[in-house]
Design an enzyme around this catalytic site. Structure first.
Site, PDB file in Angstrom:
ATOM      1  N   GLU A 232      34.798  22.110  53.639  1.00 14.49           N
ATOM      2  CA  GLU A 232      35.398  20.876  54.238  1.00 14.49           C
ATOM      3  C   GLU A 232      36.791  20.907  54.396  1.00 14.49           C
ATOM      4  OE1 GLU A 232      32.104  17.384  52.938  1.00 14.49           O
ATOM      5  OE2 GLU A 232      34.070  17.343  51.826  1.00 14.49           O
TER       6      GLU A 232
ATOM      7  N   SER B 292      23.723  67.460  39.834  1.00  7.90           N
ATOM      8  CA  SER B 292      23.393  66.954  38.626  1.00  7.90           C
ATOM      9  C   SER B 292      21.983  66.749  38.345  1.00  7.90           C
ATOM     10  CB  SER B 292      24.117  65.374  38.770  1.00  7.90           C
ATOM     11  OG  SER B 292      23.784  64.668  37.373  1.00  7.90           O
TER      12      SER B 292
ATOM     13  N   LYS C 215      46.825  19.521  55.263  1.00  5.25           N
ATOM     14  CA  LYS C 215      45.951  18.851  54.116  1.00  5.25           C
ATOM     15  C   LYS C 215      45.783  19.614  53.213  1.00  5.25           C
ATOM     16  CE  LYS C 215      43.166  16.209  57.750  1.00  5.25           C
ATOM     17  NZ  LYS C 215      42.122  16.013  58.055  1.00  5.25           N
TER      18      LYS C 215
ATOM     19  N   LYS D 243      36.303  73.121  42.796  1.00  2.39           N
ATOM     20  CA  LYS D 243      35.794  72.364  41.643  1.00  2.39           C
ATOM     21  C   LYS D 243      37.076  72.468  40.602  1.00  2.39           C
ATOM     22  CE  LYS D 243      32.079  71.252  38.621  1.00  2.39           C
ATOM     23  NZ  LYS D 243      30.575  71.354  38.589  1.00  2.39           N
TER      24      LYS D 243
ATOM     25  N   GLY E 245      33.292   8.232  43.196  1.00  7.35           N
ATOM     26  CA  GLY E 245      32.527   7.631  44.352  1.00  7.35           C
ATOM     27  C   GLY E 245      31.353   8.530  44.338  1.00  7.35           C
TER      28      GLY E 245
ATOM     29  N   GLU F 102      26.725  70.612  45.993  1.00  7.63           N
ATOM     30  CA  GLU F 102      27.232  71.388  45.462  1.00  7.63           C
ATOM     31  C   GLU F 102      26.369  72.696  45.360  1.00  7.63           C
ATOM     32  OE1 GLU F 102      29.043  72.310  40.776  1.00  7.63           O
ATOM     33  OE2 GLU F 102      27.490  70.771  41.261  1.00  7.63           O
TER      34      GLU F 102
ATOM     35  N   ARG G 266      41.457  19.486  31.512  1.00 10.36           N
ATOM     36  CA  ARG G 266      42.306  18.525  31.891  1.00 10.36           C
ATOM     37  C   ARG G 266      42.195  17.151  31.409  1.00 10.36           C
ATOM     38  NH1 ARG G 266      45.198  18.021  36.679  1.00 10.36           N
ATOM     39  NH2 ARG G 266      45.239  20.274  35.730  1.00 10.36           N
TER      40      ARG G 266
ATOM     41  N   CYS H 158      30.839  67.366  41.683  1.00  7.29           N
ATOM     42  CA  CYS H 158      30.261  67.097  40.593  1.00  7.29           C
ATOM     43  C   CYS H 158      30.854  66.433  39.279  1.00  7.29           C
ATOM     44  CB  CYS H 158      29.094  68.295  40.150  1.00  7.29           C
ATOM     45  SG  CYS H 158      27.868  67.715  39.117  1.00  7.29           S
TER      46      CYS H 158
ATOM     47  N   SER I  23      27.899   8.908  46.905  1.00  5.38           N
ATOM     48  CA  SER I  23      27.566   8.344  48.056  1.00  5.38           C
ATOM     49  C   SER I  23      26.048   8.603  48.613  1.00  5.38           C
ATOM     50  CB  SER I  23      28.422   8.980  49.241  1.00  5.38           C
ATOM     51  OG  SER I  23      28.196  10.439  49.221  1.00  5.38           O
TER      52      SER I  23
END
Length: 636
Positions: free
Chosen positions: A465, A197, A597, A115, A350, A46, A338, A170, A352
């Site tokens: 996935e 500023s 899917k 301004k 399951g 400015e 839920r 500003c 693994s």
């Protein structure tokens, strides 16, 4: 500006108060530096042609006339360049003084933008000298030509679709109804702020918040150039706090009190995508604006912007831990609701010995603890078959016992062998039927145990996935609630690691760390010498690449060519360009082919800004053609 990238600069020259001739030379030096670096939008502070701290000297006719002449010098310095430059100066119009930003390109002053909000509180008393700017542009005579003068001006480039620049000065950003709001709604994707500023304790934090939040709320880039060294320190000190932000992210920030110039690569196509995606961003008021077309040559911006290779995972440890805790809470609270709704009091999962089922079990345990249910009502099932190794089997059992769940073992070898006999599948033929037959048998076992116990089958598959379709349809693809459906593979590892680090249980930590050290595998092919022979990433590609592709395709809407470009930058030294292109082609091919899917996924919680639920973020037709995406990849 290929792929929508535009380099921006916020500059703070070292000035002399009330010396426009000297200041013009310093500004011209700054322009030269910025042009060498390829900047196309260059913003100075400015009133930088005179200095912000001239005070009553602004009333001196000589200073005003010298400032106009100095502006001409700066304009001449831009000849032959298509960069858009903003410089601040005082301008007298109809016997009133205005605090103005001059927009310059290729030797011409295109507009004067005044301004609008003139502060007169605390250390500010600008209304002693300046008048609030008019909104509707009016003609102003400068250097023998009429130049538009007003706040409602946009400068629109033909080089990048959606690139329109609006300007405020500003104080304009500090007010409740800033000009930037109407600029953005009228089409501005880039906002520049010429500022002076001053520094007080803690003000920099608030200023940073203003700039970043404005860029987020307005879905815009924000270039903030602030006054610094050279301004009078009679009562105030100016730190040159330059910032460049984009949609809530601070791309670059100057070190204060150092007169530091900063640069950043803006991604305007991403901003356009965000505005398309956000249906509540409703453009309006463009008819009240003067739109000035500007020409820029289409160039391939040399990128300095960094793209983190793992966009789903914060690089900062503290932030990452906070993110992990939040995600675990979202997952467990989703499952808790839920259970409260159904009245069900048992779970079947399951295990693994792999990462996904481990995370799902940890989430289930956390949900049961929140519900005050006995962990013994969680039935963990290990189902060894042809590809199971001792390491994963033992880890699955240790995990279940350490967590205090009920463990059942169902060896499915005989059942699968009989099934193969019934469908005339050669057990020595290790094809897709061989693999999927095992996966579907495991799902049948889980569903039937759930019926026996009155429980709910908890899904383990993660978002990566699901994006690739790396799941057996009606096998591990199916469950009664998929707690990992919103979690990408690269984040799964960090969630398990965070749990290990914070659980306060040494035996649990030990087994979790060994699971983290185990290669990712569905274990559907026989091991070799007792070691996993089927490594997922050897077959489908590195998950860190696929998660990168997924993020920038779904979250940002990038085209394949752009994703390839930034992936080559992000993974430089890790994967060569040919490898990245190979897996990117596979990603797109699988992503489109496997939508069927995802179209029938079980319920599961969204945890981040990317999700593939057919009921939420991804309403994609299962028969969508990938031709135009693949064609672009073939041309790379």
């Amino acid at each position: 500006m290929k792929h929508g990238f535009v380099k921006a600069a916020a500059m703070t020259p070292k000035i002399r108060v009330a010396d426009p001739v000297y200041n013009a030379k310093e500004i011209c030096k700054g322009i030269g530096e910025a042009l060498e670096k390829g900047a196309k939008i260059i913003v100075f502070p400015e009133l930088c042609l005179t200095g912000y701290t001239c005070h009553d000297l602004f009333l001196q006719e000589l200073l005003l006339s010298q400032a106009k002449e100095a502006l001409g010098v700066v304009a001449e310095a831009t000849e032959g360049s298509d960069a858009l430059v903003f410089v601040g100066l005082p301008v007298e119009k109809e016997h009133k003084l205005y605090n103005v930003a001059a927009a310059i390109q290729d030797g011409r002053v295109l507009a004067f933008i005044p301004k609008k909000n003139i502060p007169s509180y605390a250390e500010f008393y600008e209304n002693r000298h300046f008048t609030p700017g008019n909104e509707s542009p009016e003609p102003y005579r400068y250097a023998g030509k009429e130049v538009p003068f007003g706040t409602n001006i946009l400068l629109e480039s033909d080089a990048v679709e959606g690139m329109a620049v609006g300007c405020e000065i500003c104080e304009d950003i500090w007010v409740p109804d800033s000009p930037g709001i109407s600029h953005a709604l009228a089409g501005a994707s880039v906002l520049v702020n010429l500022s002076a500023s001053n520094e007080t304790v803690g003000k920099d934090t608030y200023r940073e918040m203003l700039v970043t939040s404005s860029s987020a709320r307005l879905i815009a880039a924000y270039i903030y150039a602030s006054a610094g060294e050279g301004e009078s320190t009679q009562d105030l000190v100016f730190g040159g706090h330059n910032m460049i932000a984009e949609n809530g992210t601070l791309l670059a920030q100057a070190k204060r009190f150092a007169s530091e110039n900063i640069y950043a690569d803006l991604d305007l196509h991403r901003l356009c995508h965000e505005r398309r995606r956000m249906t509540t961003f409703a453009p309006k008021g463009r008819e009240r604006y003067l739109v000035i077309p500007i020409h820029m040559e289409e160039e391939d911006t040399k990128l300095e912007r960094q793209f983190p290779p793992h966009p789903f995972v914060p690089s900062d440890r503290t932030q990452r831990d906070k993110r992990c805790d939040e995600i675990l809470s979202i997952q467990s609270c989703g499952l808790k609701k839920r259970y409260e709704h159904t009245g069900c009091q048992s779970a079947v999962i399951g295990v693994s010995g792999g990462l996904d089922s481990t995370l799902a079990l940890l989430v289930t345990v956390r949900a049961f603890d929140m519900l005050g249910l006995d962990r013994g009502q969680i039935t963990t099932v290990t189902m060894p078959c042809f590809g199971t190794t001792d390491r994963t089997y033992e880890n699955a059992c240790k995990l279940a016992r350490t967590l205090g769940t009920a463990l059942e073992e169902v060896d499915i070898r005989e059942a699968v062998t009989l099934h193969f006999r019934d469908i005339r599948q050669d057990i020595h033929c290790h094809d897709v039927t061989y693999e999927n037959g095992q996966a579907r048998e495991r799902t049948q076992v889980l569903m039937d145990i759930a019926n026996r116990t009155g429980g709910m089958v908890i899904g383990t598959g993660d978002m990566s996935e699901l994006a690739l379709g790396w799941a057996t349809y009606n096998g591990d693809h199916m469950s009664m609630y998929g707690v990992n459906a919103g979690v990408p593979k690269t984040l799964v590892r960090h969630l398990v690691r965070y749990y290990a680090d914070t659980c306060g249980n040494a035996p649990l930590q030990e087994v979790l760390l060994d699971i983290l050290d185990t290669p990712v595998s569905p274990e559907l092919l026989p091991p070799v010498d007792g070691v996993i022979s089927q490594k997922t990433e050897d077959l489908v590609g590195p998950y860190e690449l696929h998660d990168f592709f997924l993020y920038y395709m779904l979250r940002c809407g990038f085209e394949p060519e752009k994703i390839y470009r930034i992936a080559c930058s992000a993974f430089q030294g890790i994967y060569d360009r040919g490898v990245i292109l190979k897996w990117l082609k596979i990603f797109y091919r699988r992503f489109f082919a496997q939508q069927f899917k995802r179209s029938c996924l079980p319920d599961g919680p969204k945890v981040g800004s990317v999700a593939v639920s057919p009921r939420g973020d991804l309403r994609m037709p299962s028969d969508a053609c990938a031709e135009i995406w693949m064609r672009q990849l073939e041309e790379l």
